[in-house]
Structures are given as C-alpha cells and as structure tokens.
Motif scaffolding. Structure first.
Motif, short mmCIF file in Angstrom:
data_model
loop_
_atom_site.label_atom_id
_atom_site.label_comp_id
_atom_site.label_asym_id
_atom_site.label_seq_id
_atom_site.Cartn_x
_atom_site.Cartn_y
_atom_site.Cartn_z
N TRP A 12 53.10 43.84 43.76
CA TRP A 12 52.68 42.27 43.20
C TRP A 12 52.51 41.42 44.57
O TRP A 12 51.51 40.78 44.59
N PHE A 15 49.74 42.32 46.85
CA PHE A 15 48.48 41.85 46.14
C PHE A 15 48.27 40.31 46.37
O PHE A 15 47.26 39.67 46.80
N ILE A 35 48.75 44.14 35.77
CA ILE A 35 48.23 42.91 36.12
C ILE A 35 46.69 43.08 35.34
O ILE A 35 45.72 42.32 35.55
N LEU A 41 34.76 41.58 31.30
CA LEU A 41 34.17 40.03 31.14
C LEU A 41 33.18 39.63 30.21
O LEU A 41 32.86 38.69 29.55
N PHE A 44 34.00 38.13 26.80
CA PHE A 44 34.39 36.92 26.80
C PHE A 44 33.47 35.87 25.99
O PHE A 44 33.84 34.97 25.62
N TYR A 96 40.89 30.63 26.57
CA TYR A 96 41.46 30.39 27.82
C TYR A 96 43.14 30.76 27.25
O TYR A 96 44.03 30.88 28.28
N ARG A 99 44.26 35.93 26.09
CA ARG A 99 44.86 37.01 27.01
C ARG A 99 46.41 36.91 26.99
O ARG A 99 47.20 38.00 26.76
N LYS A 107 45.19 38.10 32.73
CA LYS A 107 45.22 39.75 33.53
C LYS A 107 43.90 39.62 34.11
O LYS A 107 42.84 39.09 33.40
N LYS A 108 43.47 40.57 35.11
CA LYS A 108 42.40 40.66 35.76
C LYS A 108 41.50 41.45 34.88
O LYS A 108 41.63 42.57 34.64
N PRO A 109 40.45 40.70 34.47
CA PRO A 109 39.41 41.40 33.59
C PRO A 109 38.53 42.32 34.33
O PRO A 109 38.51 42.67 35.58
N ALA A 164 32.09 32.46 37.61
CA ALA A 164 33.27 31.66 38.20
C ALA A 164 33.29 31.88 39.77
O ALA A 164 33.20 32.87 40.32
N VAL A 175 39.47 27.79 39.95
CA VAL A 175 38.24 28.49 39.56
C VAL A 175 37.08 27.35 39.22
O VAL A 175 37.40 26.52 38.19
N GLN A 177 33.49 26.67 37.44
CA GLN A 177 32.60 27.36 36.67
C GLN A 177 31.10 26.73 36.98
O GLN A 177 30.85 25.67 37.13
C1 0T9 Z 1 33.99 32.57 31.06
C2 0T9 Z 1 36.94 32.18 31.02
C3 0T9 Z 1 36.34 32.70 32.48
C4 0T9 Z 1 35.12 33.41 32.04
C5 0T9 Z 1 37.05 33.96 33.38
C6 0T9 Z 1 38.72 33.39 36.58
C7 0T9 Z 1 38.73 34.62 35.62
C8 0T9 Z 1 37.44 35.02 35.44
C9 0T9 Z 1 36.52 34.10 34.49
C10 0T9 Z 1 35.80 31.51 33.49
C11 0T9 Z 1 34.70 32.47 29.83
O1 0T9 Z 1 34.24 31.59 29.00
C12 0T9 Z 1 36.34 31.42 30.19
C13 0T9 Z 1 38.53 32.24 30.96
C14 0T9 Z 1 39.39 33.00 32.18
C15 0T9 Z 1 38.51 33.19 33.36
C16 0T9 Z 1 39.51 34.24 34.20
C17 0T9 Z 1 41.01 33.98 34.50
C18 0T9 Z 1 41.30 34.82 35.77
O2 0T9 Z 1 42.08 34.87 36.19
C19 0T9 Z 1 40.07 35.57 35.95
C20 0T9 Z 1 40.07 35.96 37.62
C21 0T9 Z 1 38.72 36.85 38.06
C22 0T9 Z 1 41.22 36.73 37.78
O3 0T9 Z 1 41.45 37.85 37.20
C23 0T9 Z 1 42.14 36.34 39.08
C24 0T9 Z 1 43.19 37.51 39.50
C25 0T9 Z 1 44.40 37.73 38.53
C26 0T9 Z 1 45.63 38.31 39.18
C27 0T9 Z 1 44.78 36.55 37.77
C28 0T9 Z 1 45.47 36.96 36.27
#
Ligand code: 0T9
Length: 429
Positions: A12, A15, A35, A41, A44, A96, A99, A107-109, A164, A175, A177
C-alpha cells in the motif's frame, strides 16, 4: 497475522508513493489486491436507476408531489421538477457510497476495455413496466462510459456519458467529471444534469472513500433551475455527505439577488433531507421530509447469467480476473488480466492492419452543432453552462472554461442511438 499485514502495508505504501508521483492515466497503476474491486466501471451506469419508481414518478401526471406547501403556486412543470430532483438525490447514495457498503471502502474498479458492455433490466408490473439499462465503454484511452436507461411504458429515458480525470495532490485524489446526463420525459420535457467534482479521502489509512464537492445543476426545458451544493465532513454542517439544493423558477431568478428560491432542500444525500419553502428556510419554519435514503431499499438490476452472456459483456469478460481478485491472489490477477489485455492489443493491431477503426455499438460521438436529437444546446444556454468538452457544470464564458479549451474545434458529446439498439442482434437483455 502480522507478516501478511506487513506485506499489505508495504505494498500500500508503495502504491501510495506511485500514485503521488505518477503522471498520466492513473487507472493503469498496479494496486495491491485488497484495494481492487471485481466490478467494472461499465456497471456504474446502473446507479442511475436503483429506485426505478422514483425515476418513473417523473412522468406520472396523476401524482402530486408530497409534501405540498400552502401558499406555493404549483403547476404541472413545477410538480415534475420536484420529482426529478428527488429522483436525482436518490441516485447519489448508490453512485458514491455503494462500494463502501458492499466492500468496506472505495476500491479501484476494473478498467473497462473498448466495446465492453453491461446490460440489464428492472422488471415491474404495470404501471411501472420494464426499465432497461445499457452501458458501453466507448473509449479506452481515455476511459469513457456511455449509457442509456429507458422505460417505454412510461416514456422516460436517461442518457449520458462520463469520464473521470484524476489528479493527485496533498494526499488526496481530486476527480473532475466530464460529461453530463439528459433525462427525457414524454415528447417535450428534458432535463440537463451536470456531474460534480469529487475527491478520494482516506488514502493514507488505506481506507479510501468519496467525498463530493462543487455543484450539480439541473436545468429543465420549462425553465426550472436547481443548484445543488455539496459539502463534506469538515464543512458548515460538520456532517458527511451534506448538500443544499435551491430550486428556482428560472436561471434568471437564481441570478437575481432579490429573488428567493421557491424551495430549499438541505441535509444528507446518504440519509435524511428536509425541504422548506424559500420564505420559511431562513427561519427554519415548517420543515418537511424530502427524502430518506435509509428507508428506501434499492432495486437490484437483473442481469443474465454469465453462461448466457456475450464475450463483450462485462461480467463474462472479467470472470477470471474477478475470481482472482476475490481470492486475493496477486499472481493470478496479473496473469488473467494479461490475457485480457493482450487479446485487446491484438484486436487493435488487427484493426489497424485492416485499415478500419473499432465502431461503437449504441452510441455516436456527435458535434454540438449537429446534436438535433437532444435538448443539450437549448438547456445549456438556458443555464448558461458551457457546451464544450470541459468539466461538467462549467459556466459558459468563465475563466475556468477557457482554461480547458485547447483548440477551436467544435465540441463533441456521446449520444444514444436508439435505432442501433433496436437493430442489435448479438446482445440481448
Ligand atoms: C461515474 C463514480 C465515478 C464514475 C467513478 C474516480 C473513480 C472512477 C470513477 C466518477 C459514476 O457515475 C460515479 C463514482 C466513483 C468514481 C471512482 C472512485 C475511485 O476511486 C475511482 C478511481 C479510478 C480509483 O480507483 C482510484 C484509486 C483507488 C486506490 C482509490 C480507491
């Protein structure tokens, strides 16, 4: 035990440092297994309608919005606008918080591949009927997801896309959007919905969660305008997931300092919110419940079993990787992901050699001046919002807008092409 905890902690830390120094597409960073989320995604998009009854209530002409205040002049359009705002607030918890609820933290999708699709439906008896959800990865570099959610019985349809853009600063991921949502109700009414900025907190503690900031604007064809302002724990109310929404008859009323909003809604979008009339809000007189996120169970989308899915469908395509993630097996994750990525790379290479590009399935990238199928241009001008490819909700003509403009090319936005879906023969729901 302590030794595996040490390993987890080490990876971690590593990372986290990688994130802090990384330039480019953060979604490509290798993260420690704990993680990683086994969900792509593309899934979502379903968060927009986990309360189909609230979405469809927007086109129920018989339904009166409750609470109803004395002394307020209601009409059909205002009534509908209130239903739209309630449905929108109801989507935020899914978008939001889900998860955190299902996996204990953000978590990282899975990073969707080009052409990946996710489809499903919410089936209800009449008068609700069936609501369909189509989601497609229309771009891989940068990652862009487009979606369409529609219910023909009630003539309600939502389309949109999102991208994003991540930025690491002061131990936080910020982030922005890009994209927007368009809700069409019946033949003539449409609503533009902008997407808020957010940030990921809790990274140092390896327990990330999303906090919303900035605003959402909702603009309707009849003129109604809402601004929703998000604040988090450290702000005004001190409660997490707080918001304040002001509803006006028009954008002009919003801009005019002397005009009070028709309604003010405040509270937590992940819990309870309260609505006041614009006259009563300051004195906190006559508060009425607007929405209680804790009391409304979500309606789970139904998705075909994996065996019946096409190879382009998310859960089928990512099956092995998802299993490896659930097992927390670092090597297996790497191995299964490599198989998928190499297949994609070779597909792109074949296409290049054959001299044709991948074609998106149900969505078209449409230049704004050719966008005759949506009310985006009209609604953006009513709300004085930018039509360019800039962060969602950017004000037209603002300094912020010019910061993002790179050339004078006409902006393009992703739009659903219903004909393409009606002609679809490979993917069914
Ligand atoms: C559209 C939403 C979005 C997608 C996700 C930033 C994020 C990817 C995009 C914006 C949806 O309608 C709403 C919710 C959550 C957003 C995600 C949260 C997030 O952490 C990820 C990014 C890509 C990561 O995974 C970052 C690394 C990780 C270690 C953090 C947990």
């Amino acid at each position: 035990d302590s030794s595996s905890a040490d390993v987890a902690n080490f990876t971690w830390t590593k990372f986290f440092k990688n994130m802090a120094t990384f330039k480019g597409d953060l979604s490509t960073l290798t993260a420690p297994p704990f993680i990683l989320s086994p969900v792509s995604l593309t899934e979502f998009s379903q968060y927009w309608s986990e309360h189909p009854d609230l979405l469809l209530a927007t086109n129920n002409k018989e339904a009166q919005f409750e609470p109803k205040f004395e002394g307020v002049e209601y009409n059909q359009e205002l009534n509908q606008f209130l239903f739209v705002v309630r449905w929108f607030i109801s989507t935020l918890k899914s978008q939001y918080c889900s998860r955190n609820e299902s996996m204990g933290s953000e978590k990282k999708p899975l990073n969707p591949f080009l052409g990946e699709v996710f489809v499903g439906k919410w089936e209800h008896e009449e008068p609700l009927g069936t609501t369909y959800c189509l989601s497609e990865q229309v771009s891989h570099h940068p990652p862009v997801t487009a979606y369409s959610i529609f219910n023909d019985t009630n003539k309600v349809s939502l389309q949109g896309y999102n991208q994003a853009k991540l930025n690491f600063s002061s131990a936080m991921l910020s982030v922005k959007q890009f994209g927007h949502a368009l809700l069409k109700i019946g033949e003539t009414n449409e609503y533009l919905i902008t997407l808020p900025t957010l940030h990921i907190e809790g990274l140092i503690a390896a327990a990330p969660y999303v906090e919303l900031e900035g605003k959402t604007y909702i603009q309707g064809t009849a003129g109604h305008f809402a601004v929703i302002e998000y604040t988090g724990k450290g702000w005004m109310s001190g409660k997490k997931n707080s918001f304040k929404c002001k509803i006006f008859e028009s954008k002009q009323d919003h801009d005019n300092e002397g005009t009070k909003p028709l309604f003010v809604i405040s509270g937590q979008w992940s819990g309870l919110s309260t609505i006041y009339t614009g006259d009563d809000e300051k004195k906190k007189k006559n508060p009425q419940t607007f929405y209680d996120a804790d009391r409304e169970a979500k309606d789970v989308l139904s998705v075909k079993p994996i065996e019946e899915q096409s190879e382009l469908e998310s859960r089928r395509a990512w099956k092995d990787v998802a299993e490896a993630i659930k097992e927390g097996d670092f090597n297996k994750i790497h191995q299964t992901k490599t198989v998928l990525e190499e297949k994609q790379r070779s597909l792109r290479k074949q296409e290049e050699e054959a001299g044709h590009k991948w074609e998106t399935r149900w969505f078209d990238l449409v230049p704004v001046d050719e966008d005759h199928s949506s009310g985006f241009v009209k609604l953006s001008s009513l709300a004085q919002l930018s039509m360019e490819d800039v962060p969602s909700g950017t004000i037209a003509g603002s300094k912020n807008e010019s910061k993002w403009l790179v050339d004078d090319k006409v902006a393009q936005h992703w739009r659903f092409n219903r004909q393409k879906w009606d002609d679809e023969s490979e993917i069914n729901i």
